[in-house]
Design an enzyme around this catalytic site. Structure first.
Site, short mmCIF file in Angstrom:
data_model
loop_
_atom_site.label_atom_id
_atom_site.label_comp_id
_atom_site.label_asym_id
_atom_site.label_seq_id
_atom_site.Cartn_x
_atom_site.Cartn_y
_atom_site.Cartn_z
N GLU A 1 3.41 -10.34 6.25
CA GLU A 1 2.39 -9.84 7.16
C GLU A 1 1.05 -9.96 6.47
O GLU A 1 0.99 -10.05 5.24
CB GLU A 1 2.66 -8.37 7.49
CG GLU A 1 2.15 -7.36 6.44
CD GLU A 1 2.81 -7.47 5.06
OE1 GLU A 1 3.94 -7.97 5.00
OE2 GLU A 1 2.18 -7.04 4.08
N SER B 1 -10.62 -5.29 -8.14
CA SER B 1 -9.41 -5.92 -7.59
C SER B 1 -9.65 -7.32 -7.05
O SER B 1 -8.74 -8.14 -7.02
CB SER B 1 -8.82 -5.02 -6.50
OG SER B 1 -9.80 -4.69 -5.54
N LYS C 1 -3.62 -9.94 -5.66
CA LYS C 1 -2.45 -10.12 -4.79
C LYS C 1 -1.53 -11.26 -5.23
O LYS C 1 -0.33 -11.22 -5.00
CB LYS C 1 -2.90 -10.33 -3.35
CG LYS C 1 -3.41 -9.05 -2.71
CD LYS C 1 -3.47 -9.19 -1.20
CE LYS C 1 -3.74 -7.86 -0.54
NZ LYS C 1 -5.14 -7.43 -0.67
#
Ligand SMILES: *Cc1c(COP(=O)(O)O)cnc(C)c1O
Length: 393
Positions: A112, A378, A90
């Protein structure tokens, strides 16, 4: 031919677009008119790649997992996004969009977050770049993810509880969008996955595409050819998967395998299998596949993994599913947990619960001994240890 990339109007086939309230139109237009120019600008690229290298720790290794390969009878490489700063992919997107926001003259970032992973990545980057940071998070999620809330606060972010609906991710997005409507002039909305109105899905995919750029180079070095036979990734909204497949979308030699959260099973209503069960609708500004009730309202999605329980999916994935460019597997909670335990014992790597879903797909596939498989891990499993330990007890 670029069959699977976004078109001029912001659509992937029939999916995508920008379905937004009138007040946001000028901001989305501003973004659409700016993002490509900035992302392709040399000074942006230099600053972005320098931070990816020195701050995030890229390139992330492409690791040939010997024992896992032996178990499944092929050659499996793991793309180690779990080794990035803040523990997942991310951060790639958060850095890229924050650099863009700065170049657009914005000093206030809003975002968010569901489980808090995107919130932490965003708060991290805002601390780094000295920007004001407001994170919207469902009140229920805040109670479930205390540590991430504390991290965001320590990093200097304001965490605003979303108290509508079920007080989870879906509501956090709605409240962030509402806030953006009233602060559109000076705030930049930093979306955390390949979702939302155009140009977000394309922008996030481009920022994450460093993953497949590295895979190409690393495979060339290690295998003497720059493409695998299979790419495997998990899909919540679709950002780590987008990064993994970006440079191979139109290369039909490469089979794309996507794993979504099966939850307790497709036949139960506790699932997040959007690509397999979703129907076309509009969610958070995009036309895509959505798990919805008879009235067309989004249903709450369930998966044991906090990053996969989104009732929608990025429009790219609706298109890839419809066109059968990707094979989609719904991996149930128990299958993901089993896959995580297996990787931990075979390779000494504790994966994030989300990534465990990608690993769970291996079990459902048939490989040839010469097959080269690249699977994106990930994120790391530190945040999920309690779930791993307590599952089934
Ligand atoms: C958030 C998250 C995901 C799911 O998001 P995508 O946008 O689909 O990548 C997957 N893995 C990890 C580790 C995450 O934190």
């Amino acid at each position: 031919m670029k069959k699977y990339q976004v078109n001029q109007e912001g659509y992937y086939g029939e999916f995508g677009g920008a379905y937004i309230p009138e007040v946001l139109k000028p901001r989305i237009d501003e973004l659409r008119n700016t993002y490509l120019q900035v992302l392709e600008d040399e000074s942006f690229q230099r600053e972005f790649h320098q931070l990816l290298r020195d701050y995030v720790g890229r390139p992330s290794p492409l690791y040939l997992a010997h024992r896992l390969s032996e178990k499944y009878g092929c050659k499996i490489y793991l793309k180690r996004e779990d080794l990035n700063h803040t523990g997942a992919h991310k951060i790639n997107n958060a850095i890229g969009q924050a650099l863009l926001a700065k170049r657009m003259g914005k000093k206030h970032i809003i975002a968010e977050t569901g489980a808090g992973q995107h919130g932490v990545a965003t708060a991290t980057v805002c601390a780094l770049m000295d920007m004001k940071c407001t994170i919207f998070m469902g009140k229920t999620d805040m109670e479930r993810q205390r540590v991430n809330v504390e991290k965001m606060k320590m990093l200097g972010a304001e965490v605003v509880p979303a108290t509508s609906g079920t007080m989870t991710l879906n509501d956090a997005v709605n409240e962030a969008l509402q806030y953006w409507c009233s602060h559109a002039e000076d705030a930049y909305y930093l979306i955390g996955s390949a979702v939302g109105p155009h140009p977000y899905p394309d922008m996030v995919a481009r920022l994450q595409s460093v993953i497949s750029e590295e895979i190409r180079k690393q495979l060339m070095e290690q295998e003497g050819r720059d493409y695998p036979d299979y790419l495997i990734a998990c899909v919540g909204g679709g950002s780590n998967a987008a990064g993994t497949i970006y440079h191979y979308l139109d290369d039909e030699r490469v089979k794309i395998v996507l794993a979504e959260g099966g939850g307790k099973g497709l036949e139960t209503n506790q699932t997040a299998a959007t690509m397999l069960l979703g129907k076309t609708g509009i969610l958070h500004g995009a036309k895509t596949l959505i798990i919805q009730n008879e009235k067309g309202e989004p249903e709450e999605a369930y998966s044991i993994s906090p990053g996969l329980d989104y009732p929608g999916v990025g429009p790219l994935y609706a298109h890839l599913t419809q066109q059968k460019r990707a094979s989609v597997f719904a991996i149930n909670d128990d299958e993901a947990i089993r896959a995580a335990r297996l990787l931990t014992r075979l390779e000494g790597i504790i994966p994030a619960l989300e990534s465990s879903h990608a690993l769970g797909a291996l079990e459902k596939m048939d490989f040839h001994p010469t097959d080269i498989v690249v699977l994106t891990v990930s994120g790391r499993g530190d945040k999920d240890i309690e779930t791993y330990l307590n599952y089934g007890k």
